[in-house]
Design a protein around this motif. Sequence first.
Motif, short mmCIF file in Angstrom:
data_model
loop_
_atom_site.label_atom_id
_atom_site.label_comp_id
_atom_site.label_asym_id
_atom_site.label_seq_id
_atom_site.Cartn_x
_atom_site.Cartn_y
_atom_site.Cartn_z
N PHE A 1 0.74 -1.25 -0.10
CA PHE A 1 0.08 0.06 0.20
C PHE A 1 0.88 1.41 -0.07
O PHE A 1 0.34 2.46 -0.59
CB PHE A 1 -0.94 -0.13 1.16
N TYR A 2 1.97 1.20 0.67
CA TYR A 2 2.93 2.23 0.61
C TYR A 2 3.08 2.51 -0.97
O TYR A 2 3.36 3.69 -1.54
CB TYR A 2 4.43 2.01 1.32
N THR A 3 3.58 1.42 -1.65
CA THR A 3 3.80 1.50 -3.35
C THR A 3 2.62 2.04 -3.93
O THR A 3 2.87 3.00 -4.71
CB THR A 3 4.22 0.26 -3.87
N LEU A 4 1.49 1.67 -3.75
CA LEU A 4 0.21 2.17 -4.16
C LEU A 4 0.10 3.71 -4.01
O LEU A 4 -0.27 4.66 -4.88
CB LEU A 4 -1.02 1.65 -3.59
N CYS A 5 0.47 4.19 -2.77
CA CYS A 5 0.30 5.71 -2.31
C CYS A 5 1.34 6.63 -3.17
O CYS A 5 1.03 7.69 -3.86
CB CYS A 5 0.54 6.01 -0.92
N THR A 6 2.53 5.71 -3.33
CA THR A 6 3.52 6.63 -3.75
C THR A 6 3.57 6.58 -5.41
O THR A 6 3.92 7.68 -6.03
CB THR A 6 4.98 6.08 -3.43
N VAL A 7 3.10 5.54 -5.80
CA VAL A 7 2.82 5.69 -7.49
C VAL A 7 1.81 6.55 -7.78
O VAL A 7 1.89 7.50 -8.64
CB VAL A 7 2.41 4.21 -7.96
N TYR A 8 0.52 6.77 -6.78
CA TYR A 8 -0.38 7.60 -7.21
C TYR A 8 0.31 9.16 -7.03
O TYR A 8 -0.16 9.97 -7.77
CB TYR A 8 -1.38 7.56 -6.34
N LEU A 9 0.94 9.45 -5.87
CA LEU A 9 1.51 10.58 -5.69
C LEU A 9 2.26 11.32 -6.86
O LEU A 9 2.21 12.38 -6.97
CB LEU A 9 2.17 10.62 -4.33
N LYS A 10 2.90 10.40 -7.45
CA LYS A 10 3.93 10.86 -8.64
C LYS A 10 3.11 11.37 -9.87
O LYS A 10 3.25 12.04 -10.53
CB LYS A 10 5.01 9.58 -9.19
N LYS A 11 1.83 10.47 -9.90
CA LYS A 11 0.92 11.03 -10.96
C LYS A 11 0.14 12.12 -10.62
O LYS A 11 -0.02 13.11 -11.09
CB LYS A 11 0.12 9.94 -11.36
N GLY A 12 -0.51 12.09 -9.44
CA GLY A 12 -1.36 13.00 -8.88
C GLY A 12 -0.85 14.38 -8.62
O GLY A 12 -1.53 15.38 -8.70
N LYS A 13 0.37 14.51 -8.04
CA LYS A 13 0.79 15.90 -7.80
C LYS A 13 1.02 16.73 -8.90
O LYS A 13 0.54 17.94 -8.66
CB LYS A 13 2.13 15.65 -7.07
N SER A 14 1.28 16.12 -10.07
CA SER A 14 1.48 16.99 -11.49
C SER A 14 -0.04 17.42 -11.72
O SER A 14 -0.13 18.52 -12.14
CB SER A 14 2.05 16.14 -12.46
N HIS A 15 -0.93 16.54 -11.68
CA HIS A 15 -2.49 16.92 -11.86
C HIS A 15 -2.94 17.97 -11.01
O HIS A 15 -3.60 18.88 -11.43
CB HIS A 15 -3.37 15.65 -11.91
N ALA A 16 -2.57 17.82 -9.78
CA ALA A 16 -3.23 18.77 -8.62
C ALA A 16 -2.55 20.16 -8.88
O ALA A 16 -3.29 21.13 -8.92
CB ALA A 16 -2.97 18.20 -7.56
N VAL A 17 -1.36 20.25 -9.34
CA VAL A 17 -0.81 21.56 -9.51
C VAL A 17 -1.08 22.13 -10.63
O VAL A 17 -1.58 23.29 -10.77
CB VAL A 17 0.93 21.38 -9.64
#
Length: 375
Positions: A359-375
Amino acid sequence: EYAGRRMVLWSACCATGEEPVSLAVLARSCGIDADVYASDIDGSALSVLRGGVYTQGSFRTDGSRFHGLLEQFGRRESGSYTVDSAILAGIHVSEYNLAGTGSGPIPEESADIVFVRNVFIYFNRKTQNRIISNLARCIRPGGLLFFSMNEIAGIDVSRSGIPLIKEHCGAVYFFRKADAAAPVVYHKSRSSRAVSAGDEPSYRKSRKQQAEHHSAPVGQAASENAGAPSACSDAVPLRLLGEKILAAIDRHNLDDARKLLSSCSCGPAELEYRFYYSAVISKEEGKIGEAAGLFLKAFLLNRAFWPASLQLGLLYKEQGNEKEAVKAFSECAKVLEKYIEQQKTCYNFLVESFSPSYFYTLCTVYLKKGKSHAV
């Protein structure tokens, strides 16, 4: 079970083909005649499978006990491994877009087992539902559908239109296609509504508000958090019934889940569990705003309770709320990172024995994708 007939296996999104090769070798070593279908959207990746030559990088360190088996059906030389032509002949390779609208590489109700691993994290919920329906149609009644262990907890099969039952063998979880003679009746969710600014819980509570919340007496905090049923003095502790509650929810028998939840006692240390289960039930009913609020309450009661922030992140992700999803996944990753460093597992029964590292991997993978979208 497979005496006198061939087993049909499908490795969807197989990339360069390590999985279908492993499946073909394993079936052969068990004396099973198997047709292995391998598909991927990337034609260049499939060319590696067709060639049947792999480097040392294709051998997983956690699968070393099977490496000797592979060598019985291939040969090693100068840092490479070449698969026997007889094994490759039993693997049917095709270029196929899993998220597309075309038919799959195998006929309907012909597959005994379908593997679709480490790919669903890249699809939105609507695409996931369509893919699950397509895959399920290809599986025979009683056949199995495998996702990766880090994905299966977030897989919702209720909207596939085809009855799939979640089962497990030890720590390995999968779905079995129900026999048409005894279909599974899924709970029909109310129409989901987007989490609006008015009813959406936020992480914007000030530090002062959070401190006041946690410093308040437990009884006062509980009274503020309306929505959690009151505890019965002679009831069973909530932790002991957690697996049964989740099993009832997984069967979409929400009435049973509510009865189990209301029959549980809930001490001060377990209040977050009650909010968590109530949130899962609300989510199944399509009450998205209510579910988000309950997940948030569970997390704020105990910030080490990472399943709540994980589910909150997944919920926001489904709703397209990238900014709040990033915040929730960030909180979850912080907690999981500490558990991984300490080699501890906490609240694992909520996620059916999966390692926190998944689940740590799940979170970090999404964070790599999601942060660029959120910005």
